[in-house]
Design an enzyme around this catalytic site. Sequence first.
Site, mmCIF file in Angstrom:
data_model
loop_
_atom_site.group_PDB
_atom_site.id
_atom_site.type_symbol
_atom_site.label_atom_id
_atom_site.label_comp_id
_atom_site.label_asym_id
_atom_site.label_seq_id
_atom_site.Cartn_x
_atom_site.Cartn_y
_atom_site.Cartn_z
ATOM 1 N N ASN A 180 5.725 -7.913 -3.760
ATOM 2 C CA ASN A 180 4.467 -8.316 -3.139
ATOM 3 C C ASN A 180 4.747 -9.412 -2.119
ATOM 4 O O ASN A 180 5.618 -10.256 -2.327
ATOM 5 C CB ASN A 180 3.488 -8.858 -4.182
ATOM 6 C CG ASN A 180 2.852 -7.775 -5.014
ATOM 7 O OD1 ASN A 180 2.845 -6.608 -4.643
ATOM 8 N ND2 ASN A 180 2.296 -8.154 -6.151
ATOM 9 N N ARG A 233 3.842 -1.504 -7.024
ATOM 10 C CA ARG A 233 5.286 -1.764 -7.163
ATOM 11 C C ARG A 233 5.902 -0.883 -8.248
ATOM 12 O O ARG A 233 6.972 -0.306 -8.051
ATOM 13 C CB ARG A 233 5.550 -3.244 -7.463
ATOM 14 C CG ARG A 233 5.250 -4.145 -6.271
ATOM 15 C CD ARG A 233 5.417 -5.598 -6.598
ATOM 16 N NE ARG A 233 4.497 -5.949 -7.680
ATOM 17 C CZ ARG A 233 4.596 -7.031 -8.437
ATOM 18 N NH1 ARG A 233 5.588 -7.885 -8.263
ATOM 19 N NH2 ARG A 233 3.710 -7.280 -9.367
#
Length: 89
Positions: free
Chosen positions: A36, A18
């Site tokens: 996520n 990320r």
Amino acid sequence: MKNCRCRVYGRVQGVWFRKFTQNIANELGVSGWVRNMPDGSVEIEASMPKNVWPKFYEAIKQGPPLARVDRIEVEDIDKSYSGGFEVVR
């Protein structure tokens, strides 16, 4: 503009994916978010000029050093983002 939702599958959680995506997005001027997902994948919604899309796609396909990207599903969306790129929890 290219507005899309991407689902990235493989070893993409717990490997700084990320943050890597946020850094690449900021470098390229991409707006949107990354998060996520419960199934172990990562979801991205992003807006960018069409000429930026190939660079962004290649970067997320590669991922950070500890990641392993098995596949990416891409879907065009109507929603458009502006003003930065964030990691959503």
